[in-house]
Design a protein around this motif. Structure first.
Motif, PDB file in Angstrom:
ATOM      1  N   LYS A   1       0.833  -1.213   0.000  1.00  0.00           N
ATOM      2  CA  LYS A   1       0.000   0.000   0.000  1.00  0.00           C
ATOM      3  C   LYS A   1       0.860   1.252   0.000  1.00  0.00           C
ATOM      4  O   LYS A   1       0.557   2.227  -0.683  1.00  0.00           O
ATOM      5  CB  LYS A   1      -0.934   0.000   1.204  1.00  0.00           C
ATOM      6  N   ARG A   2       1.944   1.221   0.731  1.00  0.00           N
ATOM      7  CA  ARG A   2       2.855   2.369   0.785  1.00  0.00           C
ATOM      8  C   ARG A   2       3.478   2.607  -0.592  1.00  0.00           C
ATOM      9  O   ARG A   2       3.586   3.742  -1.049  1.00  0.00           O
ATOM     10  CB  ARG A   2       3.937   2.108   1.840  1.00  0.00           C
ATOM     11  N   LEU A   3       3.873   1.535  -1.284  1.00  0.00           N
ATOM     12  CA  LEU A   3       4.423   1.670  -2.632  1.00  0.00           C
ATOM     13  C   LEU A   3       3.378   2.230  -3.596  1.00  0.00           C
ATOM     14  O   LEU A   3       3.678   3.115  -4.401  1.00  0.00           O
ATOM     15  CB  LEU A   3       4.947   0.324  -3.128  1.00  0.00           C
ATOM     16  N   LEU A   4       2.143   1.743  -3.508  1.00  0.00           N
ATOM     17  CA  LEU A   4       1.078   2.267  -4.377  1.00  0.00           C
ATOM     18  C   LEU A   4       0.813   3.737  -4.087  1.00  0.00           C
ATOM     19  O   LEU A   4       0.625   4.533  -5.022  1.00  0.00           O
ATOM     20  CB  LEU A   4      -0.208   1.461  -4.201  1.00  0.00           C
ATOM     21  N   ARG A   5       0.796   4.134  -2.828  1.00  0.00           N
ATOM     22  CA  ARG A   5       0.566   5.553  -2.490  1.00  0.00           C
ATOM     23  C   ARG A   5       1.669   6.432  -3.085  1.00  0.00           C
ATOM     24  O   ARG A   5       1.399   7.524  -3.586  1.00  0.00           O
ATOM     25  CB  ARG A   5       0.491   5.747  -0.976  1.00  0.00           C
ATOM     26  N   GLU A   6       2.905   5.960  -3.035  1.00  0.00           N
ATOM     27  CA  GLU A   6       4.006   6.748  -3.593  1.00  0.00           C
ATOM     28  C   GLU A   6       3.863   6.892  -5.106  1.00  0.00           C
ATOM     29  O   GLU A   6       4.069   7.975  -5.661  1.00  0.00           O
ATOM     30  CB  GLU A   6       5.348   6.113  -3.245  1.00  0.00           C
ATOM     31  N   VAL A   7       3.505   5.814  -5.785  1.00  0.00           N
ATOM     32  CA  VAL A   7       3.285   5.862  -7.234  1.00  0.00           C
ATOM     33  C   VAL A   7       2.127   6.804  -7.560  1.00  0.00           C
ATOM     34  O   VAL A   7       2.207   7.602  -8.495  1.00  0.00           O
ATOM     35  CB  VAL A   7       3.038   4.434  -7.771  1.00  0.00           C
ATOM     36  N   GLU A   8       1.067   6.732  -6.795  1.00  0.00           N
ATOM     37  CA  GLU A   8      -0.077   7.616  -7.027  1.00  0.00           C
ATOM     38  C   GLU A   8       0.313   9.080  -6.834  1.00  0.00           C
ATOM     39  O   GLU A   8      -0.128   9.954  -7.587  1.00  0.00           O
ATOM     40  CB  GLU A   8      -1.240   7.210  -6.129  1.00  0.00           C
ATOM     41  N   SER A   9       1.170   9.357  -5.871  1.00  0.00           N
ATOM     42  CA  SER A   9       1.663  10.711  -5.646  1.00  0.00           C
ATOM     43  C   SER A   9       2.492  11.193  -6.832  1.00  0.00           C
ATOM     44  O   SER A   9       2.331  12.322  -7.299  1.00  0.00           O
ATOM     45  CB  SER A   9       2.492  10.738  -4.358  1.00  0.00           C
ATOM     46  N   ILE A  10       3.377  10.340  -7.328  1.00  0.00           N
ATOM     47  CA  ILE A  10       4.167  10.681  -8.516  1.00  0.00           C
ATOM     48  C   ILE A  10       3.240  10.974  -9.686  1.00  0.00           C
ATOM     49  O   ILE A  10       3.414  11.959 -10.407  1.00  0.00           O
ATOM     50  CB  ILE A  10       5.142   9.529  -8.868  1.00  0.00           C
ATOM     51  N   CYS A  11       2.249  10.139  -9.880  1.00  0.00           N
ATOM     52  CA  CYS A  11       1.320  10.319 -11.000  1.00  0.00           C
ATOM     53  C   CYS A  11       0.575  11.640 -10.898  1.00  0.00           C
ATOM     54  O   CYS A  11       0.401  12.340 -11.905  1.00  0.00           O
ATOM     55  CB  CYS A  11       0.342   9.147 -11.062  1.00  0.00           C
ATOM     56  N   ARG A  12       0.144  12.003  -9.708  1.00  0.00           N
ATOM     57  CA  ARG A  12      -0.553  13.290  -9.537  1.00  0.00           C
ATOM     58  C   ARG A  12       0.375  14.450  -9.895  1.00  0.00           C
ATOM     59  O   ARG A  12      -0.058  15.412 -10.539  1.00  0.00           O
ATOM     60  CB  ARG A  12      -1.070  13.419  -8.111  1.00  0.00           C
ATOM     61  N   ARG A  13       1.640  14.371  -9.494  1.00  0.00           N
ATOM     62  CA  ARG A  13       2.606  15.436  -9.811  1.00  0.00           C
ATOM     63  C   ARG A  13       2.811  15.568 -11.316  1.00  0.00           C
ATOM     64  O   ARG A  13       3.071  16.651 -11.818  1.00  0.00           O
ATOM     65  CB  ARG A  13       3.952  15.168  -9.124  1.00  0.00           C
ATOM     66  N   TYR A  14       2.731  14.464 -12.053  1.00  0.00           N
ATOM     67  CA  TYR A  14       2.937  14.468 -13.496  1.00  0.00           C
ATOM     68  C   TYR A  14       1.638  14.693 -14.281  1.00  0.00           C
ATOM     69  O   TYR A  14       1.644  14.640 -15.498  1.00  0.00           O
ATOM     70  CB  TYR A  14       3.587  13.151 -13.949  1.00  0.00           C
ATOM     71  N   GLY A  15       0.528  14.890 -13.603  1.00  0.00           N
ATOM     72  CA  GLY A  15      -0.741  15.119 -14.295  1.00  0.00           C
ATOM     73  C   GLY A  15      -1.356  13.860 -14.881  1.00  0.00           C
ATOM     74  O   GLY A  15      -2.213  13.932 -15.766  1.00  0.00           O
ATOM     75  N   VAL A  16      -0.933  12.707 -14.402  1.00  0.00           N
ATOM     76  CA  VAL A  16      -1.489  11.435 -14.865  1.00  0.00           C
ATOM     77  C   VAL A  16      -2.906  11.301 -14.310  1.00  0.00           C
ATOM     78  O   VAL A  16      -3.155  11.553 -13.140  1.00  0.00           O
ATOM     79  CB  VAL A  16      -0.593  10.258 -14.399  1.00  0.00           C
ATOM     80  N   ARG A  17      -3.831  10.897 -15.157  1.00  0.00           N
ATOM     81  CA  ARG A  17      -5.230  10.787 -14.745  1.00  0.00           C
ATOM     82  C   ARG A  17      -5.705   9.362 -14.564  1.00  0.00           C
ATOM     83  O   ARG A  17      -6.818   9.137 -14.095  1.00  0.00           O
ATOM     84  CB  ARG A  17      -6.114  11.489 -15.780  1.00  0.00           C
ATOM     85  N   ARG A  18      -4.888   8.385 -14.929  1.00  0.00           N
ATOM     86  CA  ARG A  18      -5.321   6.987 -14.844  1.00  0.00           C
ATOM     87  C   ARG A  18      -4.094   6.106 -14.635  1.00  0.00           C
ATOM     88  O   ARG A  18      -3.065   6.302 -15.269  1.00  0.00           O
ATOM     89  CB  ARG A  18      -6.031   6.615 -16.143  1.00  0.00           C
ATOM     90  N   ILE A  19      -4.215   5.135 -13.738  1.00  0.00           N
ATOM     91  CA  ILE A  19      -3.152   4.161 -13.507  1.00  0.00           C
ATOM     92  C   ILE A  19      -3.702   2.782 -13.833  1.00  0.00           C
ATOM     93  O   ILE A  19      -4.787   2.419 -13.388  1.00  0.00           O
ATOM     94  CB  ILE A  19      -2.670   4.174 -12.040  1.00  0.00           C
ATOM     95  N   GLU A  20      -2.936   2.040 -14.613  1.00  0.00           N
ATOM     96  CA  GLU A  20      -3.310   0.675 -14.961  1.00  0.00           C
ATOM     97  C   GLU A  20      -2.285  -0.276 -14.369  1.00  0.00           C
ATOM     98  O   GLU A  20      -1.109   0.065 -14.249  1.00  0.00           O
ATOM     99  CB  GLU A  20      -3.322   0.490 -16.488  1.00  0.00           C
ATOM    100  N   VAL A  21      -2.727  -1.455 -14.017  1.00  0.00           N
ATOM    101  CA  VAL A  21      -1.814  -2.494 -13.544  1.00  0.00           C
ATOM    102  C   VAL A  21      -2.254  -3.814 -14.151  1.00  0.00           C
ATOM    103  O   VAL A  21      -3.451  -4.090 -14.246  1.00  0.00           O
ATOM    104  CB  VAL A  21      -1.757  -2.564 -12.004  1.00  0.00           C
ATOM    105  N   THR A  22      -1.298  -4.581 -14.616  1.00  0.00           N
ATOM    106  CA  THR A  22      -1.581  -5.903 -15.166  1.00  0.00           C
ATOM    107  C   THR A  22      -1.090  -6.933 -14.172  1.00  0.00           C
ATOM    108  O   THR A  22      -0.014  -6.781 -13.597  1.00  0.00           O
ATOM    109  CB  THR A  22      -0.860  -6.089 -16.515  1.00  0.00           C
ATOM    110  N   SER A  23      -1.884  -7.967 -13.977  1.00  0.00           N
ATOM    111  CA  SER A  23      -1.502  -9.018 -13.046  1.00  0.00           C
ATOM    112  C   SER A  23      -1.853 -10.361 -13.660  1.00  0.00           C
ATOM    113  O   SER A  23      -2.951 -10.526 -14.205  1.00  0.00           O
ATOM    114  CB  SER A  23      -2.250  -8.819 -11.719  1.00  0.00           C
ATOM    115  N   ASN A  24      -0.954 -11.312 -13.572  1.00  0.00           N
ATOM    116  CA  ASN A  24      -1.185 -12.644 -14.106  1.00  0.00           C
ATOM    117  C   ASN A  24      -2.494 -13.207 -13.552  1.00  0.00           C
ATOM    118  O   ASN A  24      -2.796 -13.054 -12.367  1.00  0.00           O
ATOM    119  CB  ASN A  24      -0.005 -13.548 -13.728  1.00  0.00           C
ATOM    120  N   ALA A  25      -3.253 -13.878 -14.396  1.00  0.00           N
ATOM    121  CA  ALA A  25      -4.563 -14.415 -14.000  1.00  0.00           C
ATOM    122  C   ALA A  25      -4.476 -15.344 -12.793  1.00  0.00           C
ATOM    123  O   ALA A  25      -5.433 -15.466 -12.029  1.00  0.00           O
ATOM    124  CB  ALA A  25      -5.208 -15.142 -15.184  1.00  0.00           C
TER     125      ALA A  25
END
Length: 154
Positions: free
Chosen positions: A103-127
């Motif tokens: 969760k801490r890693l995801l929060r940091e990525v989300e913070s980076i994305c907000r700073r860069y103006g990213v509006r959507r985050i996608e993640v792929t995970s093996n079925a």
């Protein structure tokens, strides 16, 4: 309390950009994720990411020891008409899972994305990674499109 915490008890993980000197830890974490590589290969990957402003490779540490990793790539989507990001890898060591590191890693990525103006985050995970799917849903990520893959190793 350090590493003696109960599995569901949150710990404070420090998150920072991976450096070349982290190659052994990155190799270990990628191996845990199912993508083994050598220390030298990990160093090469870290160097590529560090020279690409659209990529980020973050390490989580507990008491100075690497406990998790997340990698992120940002891009402009012609289809959507805005910047989006893809999490291309997320792993937490088995003994550190359930402690809030992911969760801490995801929060940091989300913070980076907000700073860069990213509006959507996608993640792929093996079925087959059903525990990971439950984790992403718990963190607010919704089931999305089906992904198709073709290797061009010929």
């Amino acid at each position: 309390m350090g590493r003696a915490n109960a599995p569901d008890e949150a710990v404070t993980a420090r998150v920072r950009q991976a450096e070349l000197g982290d190659a052994s830890d990155v190799a270990r974490l990628l191996g845990e994720l199912g993508y083994p590589c050598t220390r030298d290969e990990a160093a090469e990957r870290i160097a590529v990411v560090r020279h690409d402003p659209r990529q980020h490779l973050l390490l989580a540490e507990i008491d100075g020891d690497a406990s998790g990793l997340i990698s992120l790539y940002t891009l402009y989507s012609v289809v959507h008409g805005y910047e989006l990001a893809r999490i291309t890898g997320l792993v937490v060591l088995p003994e550190e899972q359930g402690k809030g590191v992911g969760k801490r890693l995801l929060r940091e990525v989300e913070s980076i994305c907000r700073r860069y103006g990213v509006r959507r985050i996608e993640v792929t995970s093996n079925a087959s990674r059903t525990d990971a799917h439950a984790f992403y849903r718990q963190c607010g990520y919704l089931d999305g499109s089906m992904r198709f893959v073709k290797s061009l190793g010929d």
